[in-house]
Design a protein around this motif. Structure first.
Motif, PDB file in Angstrom:
ATOM      1  N   VAL A 189       2.307  -2.820   5.089  1.00  0.00           N
ATOM      2  CA  VAL A 189       2.486  -2.011   3.592  1.00  0.00           C
ATOM      3  C   VAL A 189       1.546  -3.207   2.389  1.00  0.00           C
ATOM      4  O   VAL A 189       1.336  -4.063   2.912  1.00  0.00           O
ATOM      5  CB  VAL A 189       3.970  -3.038   3.365  1.00  0.00           C
ATOM      6  CG1 VAL A 189       4.457  -2.961   2.051  1.00  0.00           C
ATOM      7  CG2 VAL A 189       5.424  -1.901   3.965  1.00  0.00           C
ATOM      8  N   VAL A 190       1.468  -2.514   1.912  1.00  0.00           N
ATOM      9  CA  VAL A 190       0.256  -2.765   0.373  1.00  0.00           C
ATOM     10  C   VAL A 190       0.835  -3.109  -0.449  1.00  0.00           C
ATOM     11  O   VAL A 190       2.101  -1.848  -1.365  1.00  0.00           O
ATOM     12  CB  VAL A 190      -0.959  -1.759   0.454  1.00  0.00           C
ATOM     13  CG1 VAL A 190      -2.260  -2.390  -0.830  1.00  0.00           C
ATOM     14  CG2 VAL A 190      -1.926  -1.542   1.658  1.00  0.00           C
ATOM     15  N   TYR A 191       1.112  -4.676  -0.683  1.00  0.00           N
ATOM     16  CA  TYR A 191       1.708  -4.975  -2.488  1.00  0.00           C
ATOM     17  C   TYR A 191       1.089  -4.711  -3.187  1.00  0.00           C
ATOM     18  O   TYR A 191      -0.069  -4.562  -3.563  1.00  0.00           O
ATOM     19  CB  TYR A 191       2.014  -6.111  -2.181  1.00  0.00           C
ATOM     20  CG  TYR A 191       3.156  -6.444  -0.563  1.00  0.00           C
ATOM     21  CD1 TYR A 191       4.403  -5.986  -1.074  1.00  0.00           C
ATOM     22  CD2 TYR A 191       2.714  -6.324   0.609  1.00  0.00           C
ATOM     23  CE1 TYR A 191       5.730  -6.173   0.008  1.00  0.00           C
ATOM     24  CE2 TYR A 191       3.815  -6.860   1.256  1.00  0.00           C
ATOM     25  CZ  TYR A 191       5.034  -6.678   1.109  1.00  0.00           C
ATOM     26  OH  TYR A 191       5.755  -6.702   2.634  1.00  0.00           O
ATOM     27  N   PRO A 192       1.605  -4.407  -4.658  1.00  0.00           N
ATOM     28  CA  PRO A 192       3.165  -4.582  -5.026  1.00  0.00           C
ATOM     29  C   PRO A 192       4.104  -2.739  -4.577  1.00  0.00           C
ATOM     30  O   PRO A 192       3.046  -1.986  -4.784  1.00  0.00           O
ATOM     31  CB  PRO A 192       3.307  -4.550  -6.294  1.00  0.00           C
ATOM     32  CG  PRO A 192       1.457  -3.601  -6.828  1.00  0.00           C
ATOM     33  CD  PRO A 192       0.929  -3.987  -5.907  1.00  0.00           C
ATOM     34  N   ILE A 193       5.112  -2.846  -4.332  1.00  0.00           N
ATOM     35  CA  ILE A 193       6.150  -1.833  -4.274  1.00  0.00           C
ATOM     36  C   ILE A 193       6.231  -0.735  -4.938  1.00  0.00           C
ATOM     37  O   ILE A 193       6.839  -2.578  -5.940  1.00  0.00           O
ATOM     38  CB  ILE A 193       7.021  -1.952  -2.846  1.00  0.00           C
ATOM     39  CG1 ILE A 193       6.102  -2.576  -1.308  1.00  0.00           C
ATOM     40  CG2 ILE A 193       7.941  -0.579  -3.053  1.00  0.00           C
ATOM     41  CD1 ILE A 193       7.484  -2.589  -1.056  1.00  0.00           C
ATOM     42  N   THR A 194       6.257   0.171  -5.444  1.00  0.00           N
ATOM     43  CA  THR A 194       7.099   0.652  -7.054  1.00  0.00           C
ATOM     44  C   THR A 194       8.136   0.897  -7.184  1.00  0.00           C
ATOM     45  O   THR A 194       8.257   2.388  -6.038  1.00  0.00           O
ATOM     46  CB  THR A 194       5.632   1.296  -7.946  1.00  0.00           C
ATOM     47  OG1 THR A 194       4.580   0.792  -7.314  1.00  0.00           O
ATOM     48  CG2 THR A 194       6.204   1.451  -9.177  1.00  0.00           C
ATOM     49  N   LEU A 195       9.077  -0.085  -8.121  1.00  0.00           N
ATOM     50  CA  LEU A 195      10.237   0.749  -7.558  1.00  0.00           C
ATOM     51  C   LEU A 195      11.176   0.936  -8.695  1.00  0.00           C
ATOM     52  O   LEU A 195      10.849   0.349  -9.773  1.00  0.00           O
ATOM     53  CB  LEU A 195      11.598  -0.135  -7.371  1.00  0.00           C
ATOM     54  CG  LEU A 195      10.777  -0.671  -5.765  1.00  0.00           C
ATOM     55  CD1 LEU A 195      11.761  -1.487  -5.248  1.00  0.00           C
ATOM     56  CD2 LEU A 195      11.390   0.937  -4.946  1.00  0.00           C
ATOM     57  N   MET A 246       4.962   3.793  -2.070  1.00  0.00           N
ATOM     58  CA  MET A 246       4.673   2.397  -1.714  1.00  0.00           C
ATOM     59  C   MET A 246       3.250   3.506  -0.806  1.00  0.00           C
ATOM     60  O   MET A 246       3.193   4.397  -0.397  1.00  0.00           O
ATOM     61  CB  MET A 246       5.247   1.529  -1.233  1.00  0.00           C
ATOM     62  CG  MET A 246       6.304   2.411   0.514  1.00  0.00           C
ATOM     63  SD  MET A 246       7.033   1.703   1.745  1.00  0.00           S
ATOM     64  CE  MET A 246       8.741   2.316   0.692  1.00  0.00           C
ATOM     65  N   THR A 247       2.238   2.383  -0.557  1.00  0.00           N
ATOM     66  CA  THR A 247       1.081   2.292   0.355  1.00  0.00           C
ATOM     67  C   THR A 247       1.279   1.611   1.605  1.00  0.00           C
ATOM     68  O   THR A 247       1.883   0.570   1.504  1.00  0.00           O
ATOM     69  CB  THR A 247      -0.291   2.276  -0.444  1.00  0.00           C
ATOM     70  OG1 THR A 247       0.191   2.433  -1.521  1.00  0.00           O
ATOM     71  CG2 THR A 247      -1.220   2.272   0.851  1.00  0.00           C
ATOM     72  N   LEU A 248       0.745   2.418   2.421  1.00  0.00           N
ATOM     73  CA  LEU A 248       1.119   1.653   3.828  1.00  0.00           C
ATOM     74  C   LEU A 248      -0.352   1.947   4.740  1.00  0.00           C
ATOM     75  O   LEU A 248      -0.899   3.267   4.771  1.00  0.00           O
ATOM     76  CB  LEU A 248       2.244   2.674   5.035  1.00  0.00           C
ATOM     77  CG  LEU A 248       3.642   2.167   4.602  1.00  0.00           C
ATOM     78  CD1 LEU A 248       4.586   3.529   5.974  1.00  0.00           C
ATOM     79  CD2 LEU A 248       3.919   1.224   3.967  1.00  0.00           C
ATOM     80  N   GLU A 249      -1.243   0.821   5.077  1.00  0.00           N
ATOM     81  CA  GLU A 249      -2.460   0.897   5.324  1.00  0.00           C
ATOM     82  C   GLU A 249      -2.161   0.976   7.055  1.00  0.00           C
ATOM     83  O   GLU A 249      -1.766  -0.029   7.420  1.00  0.00           O
ATOM     84  CB  GLU A 249      -2.849   0.289   4.890  1.00  0.00           C
ATOM     85  CG  GLU A 249      -3.485   0.060   3.700  1.00  0.00           C
ATOM     86  CD  GLU A 249      -5.141   0.811   3.142  1.00  0.00           C
ATOM     87  OE1 GLU A 249      -6.213   1.262   4.094  1.00  0.00           O
ATOM     88  OE2 GLU A 249      -5.013   0.918   1.853  1.00  0.00           O
ATOM     89  N   GLN A 250      -3.543   1.254   7.766  1.00  0.00           N
ATOM     90  CA  GLN A 250      -3.813   1.391   9.251  1.00  0.00           C
ATOM     91  C   GLN A 250      -2.297   1.696  10.172  1.00  0.00           C
ATOM     92  O   GLN A 250      -2.386   0.498  11.308  1.00  0.00           O
ATOM     93  CB  GLN A 250      -4.649  -0.183   9.683  1.00  0.00           C
ATOM     94  CG  GLN A 250      -5.927  -0.009   8.542  1.00  0.00           C
ATOM     95  CD  GLN A 250      -6.833   0.178   9.515  1.00  0.00           C
ATOM     96  OE1 GLN A 250      -7.125   0.241  10.542  1.00  0.00           O
ATOM     97  NE2 GLN A 250      -7.421   1.193   9.032  1.00  0.00           N
ATOM     98  N   VAL A 251      -1.971   2.530   9.774  1.00  0.00           N
ATOM     99  CA  VAL A 251      -0.494   3.053  10.388  1.00  0.00           C
ATOM    100  C   VAL A 251      -1.216   3.500  11.973  1.00  0.00           C
ATOM    101  O   VAL A 251      -2.148   4.857  11.240  1.00  0.00           O
ATOM    102  CB  VAL A 251       0.538   3.211   9.634  1.00  0.00           C
ATOM    103  CG1 VAL A 251       1.599   4.283  10.480  1.00  0.00           C
ATOM    104  CG2 VAL A 251       0.990   2.787   8.425  1.00  0.00           C
ATOM    105  N   PRO A 252      -0.647   3.865  12.549  1.00  0.00           N
ATOM    106  CA  PRO A 252      -1.237   3.752  13.833  1.00  0.00           C
ATOM    107  C   PRO A 252      -0.159   5.495  14.098  1.00  0.00           C
ATOM    108  O   PRO A 252      -0.764   6.269  14.603  1.00  0.00           O
ATOM    109  CB  PRO A 252      -0.545   3.486  15.030  1.00  0.00           C
ATOM    110  CG  PRO A 252       0.111   2.673  15.260  1.00  0.00           C
ATOM    111  CD  PRO A 252       0.314   2.263  13.459  1.00  0.00           C
TER     112      PRO A 252
END
Length: 121
Positions: A15-21, A34-40
């Motif tokens: 997870v790359v913060y912040p998560i926007t809600l 939300m953004t996720l980085e380097q997910v396999p």
């Protein structure tokens, strides 16, 4: 401590913060990004359950969209831009029969009880 689980798998480390809600107080559904980085993995399925725990409170969402880009190209690692929406989104398109009861005679049954008899007319 914040944790993020999607489809039962822990994605917290990606997870790359912040998560926007956005907690909307009208007829619109609560949503977030939300953004996720380097997910396999290259894809996260739509309608997958997304559970976010923040400050001891668990929030339940479903994935409504996923844009994945391999970053850097050829690495086998993906950047995911996820759109999430509250779980009631899953109820769209579900219809149920209505059942209504009405006091059509306007009687006050608490102060003036009258035994009701069924009518088969």
């Amino acid at each position: 401590m914040t944790t993020v689980k999607i489809a039962g798998l822990d994605y917290t480390e990606y997870v790359v913060y912040p998560i926007t809600l956005n907690s909307l107080l009208d007829e619109r559904l609560d949503e977030g990004r939300m953004t996720l980085e380097q997910v396999p993995s290259s894809s996260i399925p739509e309608c997958a359950a997304a559970e976010i725990t923040m400050n001891g409170e668990t929030l339940d969402f479903v994935v409504s969209g996923d844009v994945a880009v391999e970053t850097p190209p050829g690495s086998g690692k993906y950047k995911h831009e996820l759109s999430i929406i509250e779980t009631t989104k899953l109820l769209e398109g579900v219809s149920v029969e209505t059942l209504t009861f009405q006091n059509s005679l306007g009687r006050n049954y608490i102060g003036n009880p009258i035994k009701a008899e069924p009518s088969y007319e």
